[in-house]
Design a protein around this motif. Structure first.
Motif, PDB file in Angstrom:
ATOM      1  N   PRO A   1      -5.987  -6.646  -3.718  1.00  0.00           N
ATOM      2  CA  PRO A   1      -5.287  -7.880  -3.379  1.00  0.00           C
ATOM      3  C   PRO A   1      -4.768  -7.862  -1.941  1.00  0.00           C
ATOM      4  O   PRO A   1      -4.438  -6.824  -1.396  1.00  0.00           O
ATOM      5  N   GLN A   2      -4.725  -9.046  -1.337  1.00  0.00           N
ATOM      6  CA  GLN A   2      -4.164  -9.191  -0.007  1.00  0.00           C
ATOM      7  C   GLN A   2      -2.740  -9.735  -0.128  1.00  0.00           C
ATOM      8  O   GLN A   2      -2.462 -10.557  -0.997  1.00  0.00           O
TER       9      GLN A   2
ATOM     10  N   HIS B   1      -4.281  -9.737 -13.329  1.00  0.00           N
ATOM     11  CA  HIS B   1      -3.249 -10.372 -12.510  1.00  0.00           C
ATOM     12  C   HIS B   1      -2.416  -9.317 -11.798  1.00  0.00           C
ATOM     13  O   HIS B   1      -2.052  -8.291 -12.382  1.00  0.00           O
ATOM     14  N   ASP B   2      -2.103  -9.605 -10.543  1.00  0.00           N
ATOM     15  CA  ASP B   2      -1.217  -8.741  -9.770  1.00  0.00           C
ATOM     16  C   ASP B   2       0.236  -9.105  -9.988  1.00  0.00           C
ATOM     17  O   ASP B   2       1.126  -8.273  -9.825  1.00  0.00           O
TER      18      ASP B   2
ATOM     19  N   VAL C   1       8.788 -14.046  -2.400  1.00  0.00           N
ATOM     20  CA  VAL C   1       7.352 -14.064  -2.085  1.00  0.00           C
ATOM     21  C   VAL C   1       7.000 -12.905  -1.162  1.00  0.00           C
ATOM     22  O   VAL C   1       5.994 -12.210  -1.361  1.00  0.00           O
ATOM     23  N   GLU C   2       7.819 -12.669  -0.149  1.00  0.00           N
ATOM     24  CA  GLU C   2       7.537 -11.559   0.771  1.00  0.00           C
ATOM     25  C   GLU C   2       7.628 -10.207   0.078  1.00  0.00           C
ATOM     26  O   GLU C   2       6.812  -9.321   0.317  1.00  0.00           O
ATOM     27  N   ALA C   3       8.629 -10.033  -0.767  1.00  0.00           N
ATOM     28  CA  ALA C   3       8.789  -8.749  -1.458  1.00  0.00           C
ATOM     29  C   ALA C   3       7.610  -8.497  -2.397  1.00  0.00           C
ATOM     30  O   ALA C   3       7.074  -7.385  -2.444  1.00  0.00           O
TER      31      ALA C   3
ATOM     32  N   ALA D   1       2.298  -5.973  -3.552  1.00  0.00           N
ATOM     33  CA  ALA D   1       0.859  -6.106  -3.816  1.00  0.00           C
ATOM     34  C   ALA D   1       0.032  -5.424  -2.739  1.00  0.00           C
ATOM     35  O   ALA D   1      -1.016  -4.829  -3.021  1.00  0.00           O
ATOM     36  N   ALA D   2       0.500  -5.493  -1.494  1.00  0.00           N
ATOM     37  CA  ALA D   2      -0.234  -4.847  -0.408  1.00  0.00           C
ATOM     38  C   ALA D   2      -0.276  -3.334  -0.571  1.00  0.00           C
ATOM     39  O   ALA D   2      -1.194  -2.676  -0.077  1.00  0.00           O
ATOM     40  N   ALA D   3       0.719  -2.801  -1.267  1.00  0.00           N
ATOM     41  CA  ALA D   3       0.758  -1.359  -1.522  1.00  0.00           C
ATOM     42  C   ALA D   3      -0.034  -0.978  -2.770  1.00  0.00           C
ATOM     43  O   ALA D   3       0.004   0.179  -3.196  1.00  0.00           O
TER      44      ALA D   3
END
Length: 503
Positions: free
Chosen positions: A59-60, A159-160, A98-100, A105-107
């Motif tokens: 996921p991005q 789902h992420d 949303v940022e958190a 997800a980026a990790a």
């Protein structure tokens, strides 16, 4: 079909022991009712419920606005096993969440966002679902087939991000990195069915068991969170005080003779297209003295206060025509102030229509419903609609010449009141960190609970039926649980409910 592994079973056992509920009941309530046909159905296509990142690889992250940095280092907020109370600025929570979740997800980890209600859909939930698209799923409401299909898709790793209400705290995410609880002080986070768990406690326990971060987001913390933060058991993340002050709403107090008006309010109304004025009482004014005999104005029928409303004086309690309790006359001296008086003034100073009303917050209303209705009154009036609560009373102190009780009660930092509320609860015998249970049964239930190690027991007995409110020290919970189970076997206790609402 099995819905838990050894790690998830640890959480379910913890819930069973903490809330004095049978493990079988906890397991049954941790997933939606089974629909066998869905286990043979194909998974959802991309764009449908059930479609997720499995088809798209890693996921991005969602686009970053940089707002998360206001609250400290993101790495610290997302540290495994950490619990943080985050006080967002007004209108900031959705962006921060949303940022958190995006950083999580980026990790390569998954995010779980828990909201207190599904209708209307909270702004934070909507923002997360919009930001992550097919990678996110909303788990709340729907029929049994839909809920079970969504549950299977979550379990399969499609789902992420999962957004949901109380039951979603058990969502089968296998790489959980963040649990975000929106408005953690909201009473909607308490489950009403057995086991009557609180989402905050279950989420904290799950985060620590699975090495995830848990964020408790709210403008003002719950008493429990405030106590834990004071002990440094919960971290605190806040924007700098300069930003909090700049974003805080303006609070102004006025002298009694000003009738809740001020030059600043007048200027604001003249420059506003729409406005909502919430006044502390209804009508045009309150009768204070009988013009005939000079006695204090009281209803002749019930002794209640007399209010001038709609061009006539009536008792605010029984609704009868206002007559002096001493001489029976109907002529009174008024203390002006109320919805009608304010509406009359607003019509003179503002070129646009101003909706004036009171919030429905009677003393006998539940605090949760009162707060929601107060907000609904404000939003409805600002939108030009008419709220059904117009004409009812709001309980608040009025300014006085000796000092303004309202002004003393208004603080720029709402978190500061937590320790004081905690002290009052502790003085009453129900400290915020002590588990509380409502236990019903037969005499001698009260005596047996005291012998079982309850710190405080309040009992009510009527017609051979006893209901007790019991507080227990955390370190004695296991012993208390064994003794309560023994009371159930003996037939002395027949109903146990954990965490009744205590304000």
């Amino acid at each position: 079909m099995r819905f838990f592994d050894e790690r998830r079973l640890q959480l379910l056992r913890w819930v069973s022991e903490r809330y004095l509920a049978p493990l079988s009941v906890v397991i049954e309530r941790s997933y939606p009712p089974r629909v066998a046909g869905e286990e043979r159905a194909p998974a959802g296509r991309p764009g449908e419920a059930g479609a997720g990142h499995a088809e798209r690889g890693r996921p991005q992250p969602a686009p970053s606005s940089g707002v998360l940095a206001r609250y400290g280092e993101p790495e610290r907020l997302l540290e495994a096993g950490s619990v943080t109370w985050l006080r967002p600025l007004p209108d900031d929570e959705a962006l921060v969440c949303v940022e958190a979740v995006g950083a999580c997800a980026a990790a390569g980890r998954q995010g779980l966002v828990l909201v207190p209600e599904a209708e209307p859909l909270p702004a934070t939930a909507r923002a997360v679902l919009d930001a992550f698209g097919d990678r996110a799923v909303f788990f709340a409401g729907g029929d049994e087939r839909t809920r079970y299909r969504t549950w299977l898709d979550i379990q399969s790793g499609r789902h992420d991000v999962v957004v949901g209400t109380r039951p979603a705290v058990f969502a089968p995410l296998n790489a959980l990195g963040l649990i975000w609880i929106s408005r953690e002080a909201h009473p909607g986070h308490r489950e009403e069915r057995s086991p009557t768990y609180h989402v905050r406690e279950v989420a904290v326990a799950r985060a620590r068991l699975e090495g995830a971060a848990c964020v408790l987001a709210s403008l003002s913390p719950s008493v429990e969170t405030a106590v834990l933060a004071e002990r440094d058991d919960v971290r605190v993340a806040r924007a700098p005080r300069s930003l909090e002050r700049a974003a805080a709403p303006l609070v102004e107090t006025t002298a009694p003779e000003a009738e809740d008006r001020s030059p600043r309010l007048t200027r604001l109304l003249r420059s506003s297209r729409t406005a909502a004025l919430i006044v502390s009482r209804r009508g045009y004014g309150v009768a204070r003295i009988c013009r005939t005999c000079g006695a204090a104005a009281r209803c002749s029928a019930c002794g209640g206060p007399i209010v001038a409303e709609g061009g006539e004086a009536r008792c605010a309690v029984c609704g009868l025509e206002g007559r002096c309790s001493t001489c029976g006359d109907t002529s009174f001296g008024l203390e002006p102030g109320g919805t009608e008086r304010m509406a009359e003034w607003a019509a003179r100073v503002s070129p646009s229509g101003i909706e004036v009303g009171t919030a429905a917050m009677e003393r006998n209303a539940a605090h949760a419903h009162a707060g929601r209705r107060h907000g609904a009154s404000t939003r409805t009036a600002a939108a030009g609609g008419r709220d059904r609560s117009v004409g009812r009373r709001v309980r608040c102190a009025r300014p006085s010449e000796a000092g303004c009780p309202c002004g003393r009660g208004v603080r720029r930092d709402p978190a500061a009141g937590g320790p004081r509320r905690a002290a009052r609860r502790a003085e009453a015998g129900f400290a915020p960190t002590h588990p509380v249970f409502r236990i019903a049964g037969q005499p001698p239930l009260e005596e047996r609970l005291c012998g079982a190690g309850a710190e405080t027991v309040l009992a009510t007995t009527l017609a051979e039926r006893t209901v007790c409110l019991a507080a227990v020290r955390p370190e004695r919970l296991a012993e208390f649980r064994r003794d309560v189970l023994r009371l159930v076997v003996e037939g002395i206790a027949d109903r146990v409910e954990a965490e009744p609402q205590i304000s």
